[in-house]
Design a protein around this motif. Structure first.
Motif, PDB file in Angstrom:
ATOM      1  N   LEU A   1       0.828  -1.185  -0.093  1.00 12.50           N
ATOM      2  CA  LEU A   1      -0.059   0.042   0.074  1.00 12.50           C
ATOM      3  C   LEU A   1       1.075   1.098   0.035  1.00 12.50           C
ATOM      4  O   LEU A   1       1.908   1.359   0.476  1.00 12.50           O
ATOM      5  N   PRO A   2       0.398   2.367  -0.373  1.00  9.36           N
ATOM      6  CA  PRO A   2       1.248   3.363  -0.601  1.00  9.36           C
ATOM      7  C   PRO A   2       1.539   4.068   0.840  1.00  9.36           C
ATOM      8  O   PRO A   2       2.571   4.459   1.034  1.00  9.36           O
ATOM      9  N   ASP A   3       0.702   4.031   1.697  1.00  7.93           N
ATOM     10  CA  ASP A   3       1.015   4.627   2.974  1.00  7.93           C
ATOM     11  C   ASP A   3       1.393   3.944   3.987  1.00  7.93           C
ATOM     12  O   ASP A   3       2.027   4.246   5.051  1.00  7.93           O
ATOM     13  N   MET A   4       1.392   2.496   4.044  1.00 13.84           N
ATOM     14  CA  MET A   4       1.565   1.632   5.149  1.00 13.84           C
ATOM     15  C   MET A   4       1.919   0.115   4.431  1.00 13.84           C
ATOM     16  O   MET A   4       1.311  -0.086   3.438  1.00 13.84           O
ATOM     17  N   ASP A   5       2.641  -0.618   5.305  1.00 13.67           N
ATOM     18  CA  ASP A   5       2.774  -1.916   5.203  1.00 13.67           C
ATOM     19  C   ASP A   5       1.207  -2.660   5.450  1.00 13.67           C
ATOM     20  O   ASP A   5       0.644  -2.390   6.381  1.00 13.67           O
ATOM     21  N   GLY A   6       1.120  -3.676   4.552  1.00  6.57           N
ATOM     22  CA  GLY A   6      -0.093  -4.360   4.765  1.00  6.57           C
ATOM     23  C   GLY A   6      -0.376  -5.106   6.004  1.00  6.57           C
ATOM     24  O   GLY A   6      -1.152  -5.105   6.783  1.00  6.57           O
ATOM     25  N   ALA A   7       0.921  -5.562   6.402  1.00  6.85           N
ATOM     26  CA  ALA A   7       0.841  -6.031   7.965  1.00  6.85           C
ATOM     27  C   ALA A   7       0.623  -5.054   9.146  1.00  6.85           C
ATOM     28  O   ALA A   7      -0.261  -5.713   9.985  1.00  6.85           O
ATOM     29  N   GLU A   8       0.941  -3.766   8.840  1.00  5.24           N
ATOM     30  CA  GLU A   8       0.760  -2.982   9.769  1.00  5.24           C
ATOM     31  C   GLU A   8      -0.785  -2.828   9.923  1.00  5.24           C
ATOM     32  O   GLU A   8      -1.435  -2.798  10.949  1.00  5.24           O
ATOM     33  N   ALA A   9      -1.375  -2.600   8.833  1.00  9.97           N
ATOM     34  CA  ALA A   9      -2.772  -2.577   8.632  1.00  9.97           C
ATOM     35  C   ALA A   9      -3.646  -3.716   9.329  1.00  9.97           C
ATOM     36  O   ALA A   9      -4.509  -3.484   9.872  1.00  9.97           O
ATOM     37  N   LEU A  10      -3.065  -4.846   8.741  1.00 12.04           N
ATOM     38  CA  LEU A  10      -3.796  -5.914   9.427  1.00 12.04           C
ATOM     39  C   LEU A  10      -3.560  -5.834  10.796  1.00 12.04           C
ATOM     40  O   LEU A  10      -4.570  -6.201  11.476  1.00 12.04           O
TER      41      LEU A  10
END
Lengths: 124, 979
Positions: free
Chosen positions: A56-65
């Motif tokens: 993702l442009p703003d954050m890592d997917g894992a973070e979002a997860l």
């Protein structure tokens, strides 16, 4: 009752392809182009499951997860990670971070719906 | 005090001349009393001493002095002045030559004129003994030429006397001179012990000499006295003998009257037995009354013309004057002619008359005073009275009437003395015989000197009391009523060579020995001083050398400083005015002074140049690498070349050069230049200088090495700097490369994403359209879209392969190690290719055997296996695809074989190269990237540490073999990237 899927994907083509296939198979879709947007929508709209692009442009997917999993609502929400083929190493990381399953890019339109449904089956 | 050398020479010459002449004069006059022989000729010693003390420059002074003295001596002897001058010059030349030769011999044979050993002393004596032969020979020659001496004995005696005199003079004066020389040279060389030795020695010598002289004198005196006594006894005896003879005659006449014949016969016997008796006579007493009868009877008895006569005062004879009685000589017996005597009336002579009167009254024999004998010289006459028997009065007849007459005896004194003084003949004595009977004073009877009897001259009769002063022998003789005194005096007690030889020998020997002993002590002292000084010098030299070695070998010090330190230390230690270092130019034809130290000013200088052309001898010595020590540099063969141009203007008198060598080759000198009186370089000084030269060599050599080392070090440092720079450059380049790599990897990563994303969309949407989800598609459209879909898939596969290869080649490929059952992997792979296999109708045979667990990158291994499987399917049109799994302890081997078209052997080599595809008819039919086998090989070798191999047979199929380690090697683990 129609199930709602939140697709968090920055690439518009992918977004269109995924949402089109999902909708073609009778799912309502919510679209989020950034991680932040996706997190807030996942918590506000409470979709039945989430397709989360890892890049993702703003954050890592894992973070979002992890952000989603950190909430009461998101704790049991099926979240399917969409990973790039090249990033095969991400699989363990994502599973550890709490994703329900993952789909590898390139998305095969002939297979994707079966993959999604298979994962949702497992979550149930 | 700043007398010029000429002035000093003049003063010294005058002093030498004055001393020589004065000594000669004194010696001659002192020794003249000793018989004229100069047994201690001190001037010879003075001449030698002058040369020893002041050098050969004194020769003219000696010659002049000797000539003037010899002239004085010869002129007195010589008849012609010309001869005197010639003899003078010759003998003066002899003396000068002798002094010079002796000095030369001494200086040649005795080192430093130091008497330090007994052989030194013996050499000293030998030198002088040899030298003395010169003047003795030449001087004797001159005397012979003057006809002053003749005969072998005289010549050899003269020669010997001359030689002994010169030798003793030299042996006395030369040691004194040398002692004075040492004393003059400085206190340090003066042995304190030598003073007492000299004073004791001299005193002892003088005392001994004079004791000897005195003893000798006494011995001679005793001898003289003995002789004197003997003489006295002899005289007494002679007189007594005569007395007895006379007594015999008197006795005869006492009894009988003798006829002239009888008297003659009797007397002749006595006269012949006693030669001292000049005459015996019989003189009767004749009264006047009997005169004529007497004269007649005498004439009758054979005495012709006998008559009594008187002797007058003038000595003439006259017929005896009338008197109461006469005493005429009647008979006389004598060896000489006595014809005139008979008839001589003794009473007419007062002297005889006195004696007769005394004799007559005392009735004893009486001698006269000395009288002039009638026939002969001076003598005494002894009268003995004869009385008639009946009137004989034993106590001495006083009755003159009973007197018959006198017998008399005359003796000539000179003969008497000559006979009795014979023992004195060799005594060199003078003897006086006095008659001291008469109160009028002593009358000189006889004077006898040096063996020769001389008649006494009454006028010159000496005072007897005067004679009794000093040395004398005296004897008294009472004889016939007279008292005689004999006084003897030696003319000169020791008037002969033997006596003076002893004295002078002791004197010369003792003085010479004392001073020689003193010289010996001084020499010992001096050599001790020298040794001590040398020890001190050696110690200081050692200390300096140690310091210099430490300083010189410390390479932190600059070369100039080191060399300056060296020469300054050498100048200071050896006390030399100028010490310098001269180095040869490259062409070795020039010496250049690089460092010069002047001791008096303490300044350093440099820059003088000496050309080889101007000093060939000096350079020859230098080239040979030999040092030298020139005590007299201005005349030394090696240095006199620049005496006028260099040495004399600077006042350099002595030089000592030591070579400087670099690499064993002479390259210069350390030059020591002494200013002042010429200097004798001691062995230790030469050694020290040699050490300075060696140190200079070491320092120069060390400096050269140091320079080379420094250059080497600098080049090392430059190299190191360069390496460091290069390393840094490399480092930056690496860094940049790394950054580039990162960029590249980022590029690849993004490419993998960015390239695939649109392709994914193409594939995705094409798939959607093909499925008809977004609406129906015509058959034609479906066909076309299918082609799009296929192409997009192929492109995606290509891109994926290219990216994989790039990543592997760049080393950025990710490897994920996990442990899994290999059998399962094979099953999965087989399952994956199931659709294509079935599509081509190929059979499958899987032989796995025992389950194998492997630890490796599962996905990569699967990728490889899939690749092989899909190739096998692709290139087969029939038959069976076989998969076989084997494993040993280390590796798992997976074989995939087909029964397809096979691969030609020539293609097997390039099988695993990129974009190599088997050029067959199947090519068109089989889609492929051409990267499959290359990628597989890359994965196997670069990521999985395994390998891939193939063998094939055309038309029979191929077998591909993967060999994978069961576990990644530990060392290789680190190489696996885990990002």
């Amino acid at each position: 009752m129609m199930q709602t899927a939140l697709v968090i994907e920055d690439n518009e083509n992918n977004m269109e392809l995924i949402t089109f296939i999902l909708e073609a198979h009778g799912y309502q879709t919510l679209r989020a182009m950034t991680g932040g947007e996706g997190i807030s929508m996942a918590l506000s709209a409470a979709p039945d499951f989430v397709l989360l692009d890892i890049q993702l442009p703003d954050m890592d997917g894992a973070e979002a997860l992890q952000a989603i999993r950190a909430t009461e609502l998101g704790r049991h929400m099926p979240i399917i990670a969409v990973t790039s083929y090249a990033m095969s190493g991400d699989k363990d990381r994502l599973l550890a971070a709490g994703c329900s399953g993952y789909i590898e890019k390139p998305i095969d339109p002939l297979l994707i719906i079966n993959q999604v449904q298979g994962i949702l089956e497992q979550c149930r | 005090m700043s007398a010029s050398p000429t002035q000093r020479w003049l003063i010294e010459s005058i002093m030498v001349m004055a001393t020589y002449c004065l000594t000669a004069y004194v010696v001659v006059h002192v020794q003249a009393g000793m018989g004229g022989a100069n047994l201690l000729w001190l001037p010879a010693g003075i001449a030698l001493a002058a040369i020893l003390l002041n050098g050969s420059l004194m020769l003219p002074a000696i010659f002049i002095a000797a000539a003037s003295f010899h002239f004085y001596a010869f002129f007195a002897l010589s008849s012609s002045p010309l001869q005197a001058i010639a003899a003078t010059l010759i003998s003066a030349l002899g003396s000068t030559l002798q002094a010079w030769t002796t000095a030369w011999l001494l200086q040649r044979w005795i080192r430093n004129l130091q008497i330090t050993t007994v052989p030194d002393a013996l050499r000293f004596i030998l030198c002088t003994a040899i030298g003395c032969t010169i003047a003795a020979s030449i001087g004797t020659g001159a005397l012979i030429s003057q006809s002053k001496i003749m005969g072998e004995d005289a010549i050899s005696l003269t020669w010997l006397t001359w030689w002994v005199g010169d030798l003793s003079g030299m042996l006395v004066v030369a040691p004194i001179a040398l002692v004075v020389r040492h004393w003059h040279r400085g206190r340090r060389e003066w042995s304190l012990l030598s003073l007492p030795i000299i004073s004791l020695g001299c005193s002892f010598t003088l005392v001994t000499a004079f004791i000897v002289k005195h003893l000798d004198h006494n011995a001679r005196l005793n001898e003289f006295h003995t002789s004197g006594i003997a003489v006295g006894k002899a005289l007494q005896r002679t007189l007594e003998l005569s007395y007895h003879d006379l007594r015999a005659v008197q006795a005869v006449f006492y009894n009988i009257d003798l006829t002239p014949r009888e008297f003659h016969n009797f007397s002749a016997v006595l006269l012949s037995e006693n030669p001292l008796i000049r005459a015996l006579s019989w003189t009767p007493r004749v009264l006047h009354a009997q005169r004529d009868q007497f004269e007649a009877s005498a004439r009758q008895q054979g005495l012709k013309n006998y008559r009594i006569y008187d002797m007058q005062e003038d000595g003439s004879y006259v017929t005896a004057a009338v008197s109461s009685e006469y005493m005429p000589v009647l008979m006389i017996e004598s060896a000489t002619d006595t014809s005139a005597v008979p008839g001589f009336n003794l009473l007419s002579d007062p002297v005889r008359r006195d004696a007769l009167s005394l004799s007559r009254f005392t009735a004893e024999p009486r001698a006269t005073q000395p009288v002039q004998l009638l026939r002969g010289g001076k003598g005494v006459v002894i009268y003995w009275p004869v009385y008639r028997n009946e009137f004989q009065n034993q106590s001495g007849g006083r009755d003159s009437d009973s007197l018959r007459g006198f017998v008399s005896m005359s003796m000539e004194i000179s003969r008497l003395a000559g006979e009795t003084l014979r023992p004195f003949e060799d005594r060199n004595a003078e003897t006086w015989l006095f008659d001291v009977t008469s109160p009028g004073g002593p009358v000189l009877l006889h004077y006898h000197v040096d063996g020769q009897t001389t008649a006494p001259t009454t006028a010159a009769s000496p005072d007897i009391e005067l004679l009794r002063q000093g040395l004398y022998h005296e004897s008294s003789h009472h004889f016939a009523g007279r008292d005689w005194v004999m006084i003897s005096r030696p003319l000169s007690l020791g008037n002969d060579l033997k006596a003076h030889g002893q004295f002078i020998g002791i004197l010369a020997g003792g003085l010479g020995f004392s001073f020689m002993l003193a010289l010996y002590m001084i020499g010992r002292q001096r050599s001790e001083h020298e040794m001590k000084a040398r020890d001190e010098r050696l110690m200081s030299q050692n200390a300096v050398l140690t310091h210099l070695a430490r300083f010189g070998l410390n390479q932190d010090n600059h070369l100039d400083d080191q060399l300056c330190e060296l020469i300054a230390a050498s100048a200071g230690t050896l006390k030399i005015e100028r010490v310098s270092i001269w180095l040869l130019d490259d062409d070795r034809q020039q010496l250049r002074c690089t460092h010069m130290f002047t001791h008096s000013t303490g300044e350093f200088s440099s820059g003088l140049v000496l050309d080889a052309a101007n000093a060939p001898n000096y350079f020859a010595t230098l080239y040979e690498g030999r040092g030298f020590a020139a005590n007299d540099a201005q005349t030394d063969a090696r240095t006199r070349e620049f005496a006028d141009s260099y040495l004399k203007p600077l006042g350099i008198t002595s030089m000592m050069d030591v070579p400087v060598r670099v690499g064993g080759k002479p390259c210069g000198v350390v030059c020591h230049e002494h200013i002042g009186p010429p200097r004798v370089w001691a062995a230790d000084e030469q050694n020290f200088a040699a050490s300075i030269g060696d140190l200079a060599s070491l320092v120069i050599e060390g400096d050269k090495r140091h320079q080379a080392e420094k250059a080497l070090q600098e080049s090392h440092q430059a190299l190191e700097r360069k390496v460091r720079e290069r390393t840094e450059e490399l480092h930056t380049a690496n860094e940049r490369l790394r950054q580039l790599d990162q960029l590249k990897s980022m590029f690849i990563a993004s490419m993998s994403h960015e390239l695939r994303t649109p392709l994914n969309s193409i594939i995705g949407f094409t798939g959607v359209v093909l499925q008809g989800i977004s609406g129906p598609v015509s058959e034609k459209q479906q066909d076309h879209l299918g082609r799009v879909y296929g192409s997009a898939k192929h492109l995606l596969a290509l891109i994926t392969d290219v990216i994989d290869i790039s990543k592997i080649e760049a080393g950025y490929a990710d490897v994920y190690i996990e442990t899994f059952p290999l059998n399962q992997l094979i099953e999965e792979a087989v399952a994956t290719v199931q659709p294509q296999r079935l599509e081509k109708g190929l059979g499958l045979e899987v032989q796995t055997g025992m389950p194998v667990t492997i630890t490796t990158d599962r996905k990569r291994l699967l990728q490889c296996l899939l690749n092989l499987l899909s190739n096998a399917i692709k290139y087969s049109e029939q038959g069976t695809v076989r998969v076989r799994l084997r494993a040993d302890y280390e590796h798992a081997i997976i074989e995939v074989s087909d029964e397809g078209i096979g691969i030609p052997p020539e293609a097997l080599g390039s099988l695993f190269q990129p974009f190599e595809r088997i050029d067959t008819h199947l090519r068109v039919k089989t889609p492929g990237t051409g990267l499959g086998l290359y990628l597989t090989r890359k994965i196997m070798s670069d990521l999985l540490h395994g390998d891939i191999s193939a063998d094939s047979e055309i038309g029979r199929g191929s077998t591909f073999r993967l060999r994978v380690p069961l576990a990644p090697p530990d060392a290789a683990q680190g190489n696996m990237r885990k990002e």
